[in-house]
Design a protein around this motif. Structure first.
Motif, PDB file in Angstrom:
ATOM      1  N   VAL A  46       0.838  -1.204   0.000  1.00 49.99           N
ATOM      2  CA  VAL A  46       0.000   0.000   0.000  1.00 49.99           C
ATOM      3  C   VAL A  46       0.870   1.251   0.000  1.00 49.99           C
ATOM      4  O   VAL A  46       0.566   2.243  -0.685  1.00 49.99           O
ATOM      5  CB  VAL A  46      -0.954  -0.016   1.215  1.00 49.99           C
ATOM      6  CG1 VAL A  46      -1.726   1.295   1.310  1.00 49.99           C
ATOM      7  CG2 VAL A  46      -1.920  -1.188   1.126  1.00 49.99           C
ATOM      8  N   MET A  47       1.977   1.208   0.744  1.00 53.69           N
ATOM      9  CA  MET A  47       2.891   2.353   0.750  1.00 53.69           C
ATOM     10  C   MET A  47       3.521   2.554  -0.627  1.00 53.69           C
ATOM     11  O   MET A  47       3.692   3.700  -1.069  1.00 53.69           O
ATOM     12  CB  MET A  47       3.975   2.137   1.809  1.00 53.69           C
ATOM     13  CG  MET A  47       3.466   2.165   3.235  1.00 53.69           C
ATOM     14  SD  MET A  47       4.734   1.726   4.455  1.00 53.69           S
ATOM     15  CE  MET A  47       5.924   3.056   4.229  1.00 53.69           C
ATOM     16  N   SER A 106       1.197   4.409  -2.801  1.00 48.67           N
ATOM     17  CA  SER A 106       0.731   5.689  -2.280  1.00 48.67           C
ATOM     18  C   SER A 106       1.115   6.835  -3.211  1.00 48.67           C
ATOM     19  O   SER A 106       2.131   6.795  -3.915  1.00 48.67           O
ATOM     20  CB  SER A 106       1.319   5.920  -0.884  1.00 48.67           C
ATOM     21  OG  SER A 106       1.008   7.210  -0.413  1.00 48.67           O
ATOM     22  N   ASN A 153       1.900   9.682  -1.971  1.00 47.35           N
ATOM     23  CA  ASN A 153       2.889  10.455  -1.218  1.00 47.35           C
ATOM     24  C   ASN A 153       4.288   9.980  -1.608  1.00 47.35           C
ATOM     25  O   ASN A 153       4.637   8.807  -1.398  1.00 47.35           O
ATOM     26  CB  ASN A 153       2.662  10.257   0.285  1.00 47.35           C
ATOM     27  CG  ASN A 153       3.507  11.194   1.126  1.00 47.35           C
ATOM     28  OD1 ASN A 153       4.657  11.480   0.812  1.00 47.35           O
ATOM     29  ND2 ASN A 153       2.926  11.676   2.212  1.00 47.35           N
ATOM     30  N   VAL A 169       6.417   8.467   1.444  1.00 44.88           N
ATOM     31  CA  VAL A 169       5.965   7.129   1.847  1.00 44.88           C
ATOM     32  C   VAL A 169       6.377   6.102   0.798  1.00 44.88           C
ATOM     33  O   VAL A 169       6.856   5.000   1.125  1.00 44.88           O
ATOM     34  CB  VAL A 169       4.442   7.125   2.057  1.00 44.88           C
ATOM     35  CG1 VAL A 169       3.937   5.706   2.314  1.00 44.88           C
ATOM     36  CG2 VAL A 169       4.055   8.040   3.206  1.00 44.88           C
ATOM     37  N   ARG A 170       6.189   6.450  -0.457  1.00 46.91           N
ATOM     38  CA  ARG A 170       6.539   5.532  -1.544  1.00 46.91           C
ATOM     39  C   ARG A 170       8.036   5.253  -1.573  1.00 46.91           C
ATOM     40  O   ARG A 170       8.464   4.109  -1.772  1.00 46.91           O
ATOM     41  CB  ARG A 170       6.072   6.127  -2.870  1.00 46.91           C
ATOM     42  CG  ARG A 170       6.168   5.176  -4.040  1.00 46.91           C
ATOM     43  CD  ARG A 170       5.452   5.721  -5.268  1.00 46.91           C
ATOM     44  NE  ARG A 170       6.008   7.001  -5.705  1.00 46.91           N
ATOM     45  CZ  ARG A 170       5.360   8.161  -5.633  1.00 46.91           C
ATOM     46  NH1 ARG A 170       4.140   8.211  -5.127  1.00 46.91           N
ATOM     47  NH2 ARG A 170       5.928   9.275  -6.069  1.00 46.91           N
ATOM     48  N   ARG A 195       1.596  -6.105  -4.351  1.00 44.58           N
ATOM     49  CA  ARG A 195       1.525  -4.948  -5.265  1.00 44.58           C
ATOM     50  C   ARG A 195       1.139  -5.398  -6.670  1.00 44.58           C
ATOM     51  O   ARG A 195       0.316  -4.762  -7.336  1.00 44.58           O
ATOM     52  CB  ARG A 195       2.855  -4.211  -5.281  1.00 44.58           C
ATOM     53  CG  ARG A 195       2.856  -2.932  -6.103  1.00 44.58           C
ATOM     54  CD  ARG A 195       4.137  -2.142  -5.876  1.00 44.58           C
ATOM     55  NE  ARG A 195       5.290  -2.851  -6.395  1.00 44.58           N
ATOM     56  CZ  ARG A 195       5.784  -2.695  -7.628  1.00 44.58           C
ATOM     57  NH1 ARG A 195       5.197  -1.847  -8.472  1.00 44.58           N
ATOM     58  NH2 ARG A 195       6.847  -3.348  -8.021  1.00 44.58           N
ATOM     59  N   LYS A 236     -10.824   4.842   1.220  1.00 40.85           N
ATOM     60  CA  LYS A 236      -9.732   4.134   0.541  1.00 40.85           C
ATOM     61  C   LYS A 236      -9.380   2.827   1.252  1.00 40.85           C
ATOM     62  O   LYS A 236      -9.077   1.827   0.605  1.00 40.85           O
ATOM     63  CB  LYS A 236      -8.500   5.045   0.464  1.00 40.85           C
ATOM     64  CG  LYS A 236      -8.680   6.219  -0.483  1.00 40.85           C
ATOM     65  CD  LYS A 236      -7.391   7.010  -0.621  1.00 40.85           C
ATOM     66  CE  LYS A 236      -7.558   8.143  -1.622  1.00 40.85           C
ATOM     67  NZ  LYS A 236      -6.296   8.928  -1.796  1.00 40.85           N
TER      68      LYS A 236
END
Length: 336
Positions: free
Chosen positions: A118-119, A122, A124, A127-128, A198, A219
């Protein structure tokens, strides 16, 4: 009196054409008026022969027979010792530790892998990037090095405070061999599971998320209730492979003196010097558990593949189909 020539009787187009073949009661094709079991147009159906397949099969069977004969007639394998230690108590305890490590490390890997996936998805960038660096580090270093690193963590941080005032833990007492094994294997597995999750999430059509958002789902709800259930069809097969791989990777914890299956066998052959027989004992148990996991993976994949594609036949269904084929060939009937 004028003579005349007899003219042939006119036949309709329907009568002029031969009747279409009909499927007889026994499943063979025939025409009206033919006796059952006689192929249409007098043709005999002969199955295609494959001599190359038979030659290959015979050669492989001969090689397998020679190998098995060499293995089971060689007294140096110590099959009597193998038979004795297959049911040894210490081997059984080691097997339980191996199963425990596999289950806990896979649980850590799956949970943390979902979070990292999920990161990675993201919007962001921080975070990614953090998730990308985690995956790159743990996938880029050997598992054995990570295990040794966690086991010797006290050399870097003798006291663990976790940034909390008044909290100080002795790293030598906290980081036991078992905990070091769980950290090393679990955190490493999370990096691989994140890529699997992923890929599964990205295989789901983007419109599914948009539709869930239009219905008012958040989400988190969209990911948990809409995306992940559909992604399981892609996630399950590699996860099963990772579980089987984890079972075998747990053998590395023997370097930390964790009493798993391999370490238990090592302790025994260090005492009686029966190295080969006890390694065979460990291999037999690894093979047995791997076989059970493979069968379980097969049925789990079938469960999540329903409605998406043609399901692979189960071993029982394959046996029944083979039995019907042989019966039909013996009776001359087409298999139903």
């Amino acid at each position: 009196m004028t003579g005349f020539t007899a003219r042939p009787e006119r036949r309709s187009a329907h009568d002029a054409e031969p009747s279409a073949p009909q499927l007889l009661a026994d499943g063979t094709a025939g025409r009206p008026g033919r006796s059952e079991g006689v192929p249409a147009d007098g043709l005999t159906v002969v199955s295609k022969r494959h001599p190359g397949r038979w030659v290959t099969a015979i050669v492989l069977l001969l090689i397998a027979a020679a190998t098995l004969r060499s293995v089971f007639t060689n007294p140096r394998f110590g099959w009597d010792v193998v038979n004795t230690y297959l049911r040894d108590v210490s081997i059984g305890k080691g097997l339980l530790v191996t199963l425990e490590l596999t289950a806990i490390c896979m649980a850590i890997g799956i949970v943390l892998g979902v979070v990292l996936a999920v990161m990675r998805l993201s919007a962001n960038p921080v975070v990614r990037s953090a998730a990308f660096l985690y995956v790159s580090f743990f996938r880029g270093t050997p598992v054995l090095v990570q295990l040794l690193f966690w086991y010797n963590l006290a050399a870097l941080y003798p006291q663990l405070t976790f940034g909390i005032p008044g909290v100080s833990l002795d790293a030598n007492q906290l980081i036991t061999p078992m905990l070091a094994a769980l950290l090393g294997l679990g955190l490493n597995e999370a990096a691989y599971m994140s890529e699997i999750v992923r890929a599964g999430v990205q295989s789901v059509d983007h419109g599914q998320g948009e539709a869930a958002g239009a219905l008012g789902l958040t989400k988190v709800q969209t990911m948990w209730r809409v995306i992940l259930p559909q992604a399981m069809r892609v996630i399950i097969p590699p996860t099963g492979n990772e579980t089987i791989g984890m079972l075998k990777t747990t053998a590395l914890v023997s370097v930390l003196a964790v009493p798993d299956l391999l370490y238990s066998a090592q302790i025994l052959y260090a005492r009686n010097f029966q190295t080969i027989p006890l390694l065979i004992v460990a291999s037999v148990w690894y093979l047995a558990v791997t076989t059970v996991l493979t069968i379980g993976q097969f049925y789990v994949e079938r469960r999540f593949s329903r409605g998406n594609r043609t399901l692979a036949p189960t071993p029982l269904q394959q046996f029944r189909q083979l039995l019907r084929t042989h019966t039909s060939l013996a009776t001359g009937r087409t298999p139903g």
